[in-house]
Design an enzyme around this catalytic site. Structure first.
Site, short mmCIF file in Angstrom:
data_model
loop_
_atom_site.label_atom_id
_atom_site.label_comp_id
_atom_site.label_asym_id
_atom_site.label_seq_id
_atom_site.Cartn_x
_atom_site.Cartn_y
_atom_site.Cartn_z
CG ASP A 122 61.68 38.91 10.53
OD1 ASP A 122 62.50 39.23 9.64
OD2 ASP A 122 60.57 38.42 10.26
CD GLU B 55 53.64 40.85 12.45
OE1 GLU B 55 54.64 40.27 12.93
OE2 GLU B 55 53.51 41.07 11.24
CE1 TYR C 87 59.61 41.61 13.35
CE2 TYR C 87 57.77 40.61 14.51
CZ TYR C 87 58.46 40.84 13.34
OH TYR C 87 58.00 40.32 12.16
#
Length: 235
Positions: free
Chosen positions: A143, A42, A125
């Site tokens: 996103d 990520e 996030y």
């Protein structure tokens, strides 16, 4: 808003998850649900294309197969393996966060949202992505790709830089989220935005959601989401 009929929302979820099971790409970080490797992927995927990340990710986890190995590594070696990805601040924070997890979280990415967000470089996030994918916790992940899918699905005007638009996307995404399979659900929506629901020339006929997509129904997928208004030039 998503139709109030629960059967519609259930049908949307099932169609999306069925498509993901049969069409998802075999990306290297999907081979493991380890919180560590999910977190590394990520961070690497921030601001960088998937195709570019793949060889960097493979080299990185080969050199640092565990969080403890990353924490004990010299920063210079971490930056060396990161070289070419850019955004070296991400690598420095990754290294610092690994050291903090060894000291304070028994060498493991915390499974609590507040604790995860307290780590260096881990924002809302990234924390939600790791907790939903690695721990299967019911957090929706938003996103740019997900926002585009949802904006078209709802025919919602606006863009992510507008608070009302973002709140509406988040509210509807949470309503649609699969509580039993948030891991697959989040990856499915992101995969859809990356492969079919493209910014230009979306492949609507192949989309598992086109039956319910309002932008498709209105023949106007390219109108959603709206571009961010350009700032007026100052004299």
């Amino acid at each position: 808003m998503i139709p109030p009929d629960r059967s519609d929302a259930t049908a949307v979820r099932r169609s999306l998850l069925r498509w993901y099971r049969s069409r998802s790409r075999a990306l290297p970080w999907r081979k493991s649900k380890s919180p560590y490797t999910v977190w590394v992927s990520e961070v690497m995927l921030q601001q960088t294309q998937i195709e570019t990340v793949i060889p960097y990710y493979q080299r990185f986890v080969r050199e640092f197969p565990t969080l403890d190995r990353l924490a004990r590594a010299p920063l210079e070696r971490v930056l060396e393996l990161w070289s070419g990805l850019g955004y070296y601040r991400l690598a420095r924070n990754l290294h610092r966060a690994a050291q903090e997890m060894v000291l304070r979280h028994s060498g493991r990415f915390p499974d609590d949202l507040t604790q995860a967000c307290s780590l260096p470089g881990v924002g809302d996030y990234t924390a939600r992505a790791v907790l939903s994918i690695a721990y299967n916790q019911p957090f929706a992940v938003l996103d740019g790709n997900v926002a585009r899918v949802m904006a078209r699905f709802l025919a919602l005007r606006g863009n992510l830089h507008q608070p009302d638009f973002r709140r509406s996307i988040e509210k509807n995404l949470n309503l649609l989220l699969s509580r039993r399979r948030p891991c697959d659900f989040n990856q499915a929506v992101m995969e859809l935005g990356q492969t079919l629901c493209l910014p230009r020339s979306p492949q609507c006929s192949s989309c598992p959601l086109h039956r319910w997509c309002r932008a498709f129904r209105f023949h106007s997928p390219d109108d959603f989401p709206e571009p961010r208004p350009r700032r007026q030039a100052e004299e």
